[in-house]
Design a protein around this motif. Structure first.
Motif, short mmCIF file in Angstrom:
data_model
loop_
_atom_site.label_atom_id
_atom_site.label_comp_id
_atom_site.label_asym_id
_atom_site.label_seq_id
_atom_site.Cartn_x
_atom_site.Cartn_y
_atom_site.Cartn_z
N GLY A 54 -4.63 9.03 4.67
CA GLY A 54 -3.22 8.99 4.26
C GLY A 54 -2.44 7.87 4.91
N PRO A 55 -1.41 8.21 5.71
CA PRO A 55 -0.55 7.19 6.31
C PRO A 55 -1.29 6.19 7.21
N ALA A 56 -2.51 6.53 7.64
CA ALA A 56 -3.28 5.58 8.45
C ALA A 56 -3.44 4.25 7.73
N LEU A 57 -3.49 4.31 6.41
CA LEU A 57 -3.73 3.10 5.64
C LEU A 57 -2.49 2.21 5.55
N LEU A 58 -1.36 2.68 6.02
CA LEU A 58 -0.17 1.83 6.11
C LEU A 58 -0.22 0.96 7.37
N ASN A 59 -1.13 1.27 8.28
CA ASN A 59 -1.25 0.53 9.54
C ASN A 59 -2.39 -0.48 9.42
N PHE A 120 4.02 3.94 12.94
CA PHE A 120 3.86 2.57 12.45
C PHE A 120 4.20 2.51 10.96
N GLY A 121 3.65 3.44 10.18
CA GLY A 121 3.93 3.47 8.75
C GLY A 121 5.41 3.64 8.46
N ALA A 122 6.06 4.53 9.20
CA ALA A 122 7.50 4.75 9.02
C ALA A 122 8.28 3.49 9.32
N LYS A 123 7.93 2.81 10.39
CA LYS A 123 8.64 1.58 10.77
C LYS A 123 8.45 0.50 9.71
N GLU A 124 7.23 0.34 9.23
CA GLU A 124 6.96 -0.67 8.21
C GLU A 124 7.75 -0.39 6.93
N LEU A 125 7.72 0.86 6.49
CA LEU A 125 8.45 1.22 5.27
C LEU A 125 9.95 1.07 5.46
N GLN A 126 10.47 1.49 6.62
CA GLN A 126 11.90 1.41 6.88
C GLN A 126 12.37 -0.04 6.94
N THR A 127 11.54 -0.90 7.50
CA THR A 127 11.88 -2.32 7.57
C THR A 127 11.96 -2.93 6.16
N ALA A 128 10.99 -2.59 5.33
CA ALA A 128 10.95 -3.13 3.97
C ALA A 128 12.00 -2.48 3.06
N TYR A 129 12.29 -1.21 3.31
CA TYR A 129 13.20 -0.44 2.45
C TYR A 129 14.17 0.36 3.32
N PRO A 130 15.21 -0.29 3.83
CA PRO A 130 16.13 0.39 4.75
C PRO A 130 16.81 1.63 4.17
#
Length: 155
Positions: A54-59, A120-130
């Motif tokens: 799951g979310p591991a693949l966002l890292n 990490f996934g949350a930070k990446e998504l939040q950065t791209a989509y505030p």
């Protein structure tokens, strides 16, 4: 011999996309519980991204780069194309993906890595989509039930 008749679901088709995306491991033991959590949180329907880990693949630093790139591209497509507003990132106890990847380092390490991957996934998504509201959960079977522990977001 005539071909079998098509199956027609009793669930009505809804033309409007859900505004919530759930990203979790493809372990089918948790599928209905994740949908139940979404309903509990006020989301009548969800888009889903389910693959082992799951979310591991966002890292991209902790997973295979090509897997991560494809998974992230798919997440971006859904977020943008379906106008996603909420994202649920979920990791679960006893995940086979983490066991296969980190078994030599022990179960405690796997859980630590799962939590790091959620953040990490949350930070990446939040950065791209505030605009996204992102919710993290660690999921555990508890007897005959499934418990969703909310994980506080890092500042």
């Amino acid at each position: 011999m005539a071909p079998p008749a098509p199956y027609v679901s009793r669930v009505p088709f809804e033309s409007v996309h859900p505004k919530t995306l759930a990203v979790y491991c493809s372990d089918g033991r948790f599928t209905e519980a994740v949908e139940d959590l979404a309903h509990h949180l006020g989301h009548s329907r969800i888009d889903t991204m389910t693959l082992p880990g799951g979310p591991a693949l966002l890292n991209r630093w902790a997973s295979d780069y090509l897997e991560s790139a494809g998974f992230t591209k798919a997440a971006n497509f859904l977020i943008e194309g379906h106008h996603i507003e909420d994202v649920l990132l979920l990791a679960h106890a006893g995940c086979g993906y983490y066991h296969a990847k980190h078994s030599a380092l022990g179960p405690e390490f796997a859980v630590e890595q799962q939590l790091k991957d959620l953040h990490f996934g949350a930070k990446e998504l939040q950065t791209a989509y505030p605009h996204l509201r992102i919710h993290l959960f660690y999921v555990r079977p508890k007897g005959n039930t499934v418990e969703f522990e909310p994980i506080p977001r890092e500042a």
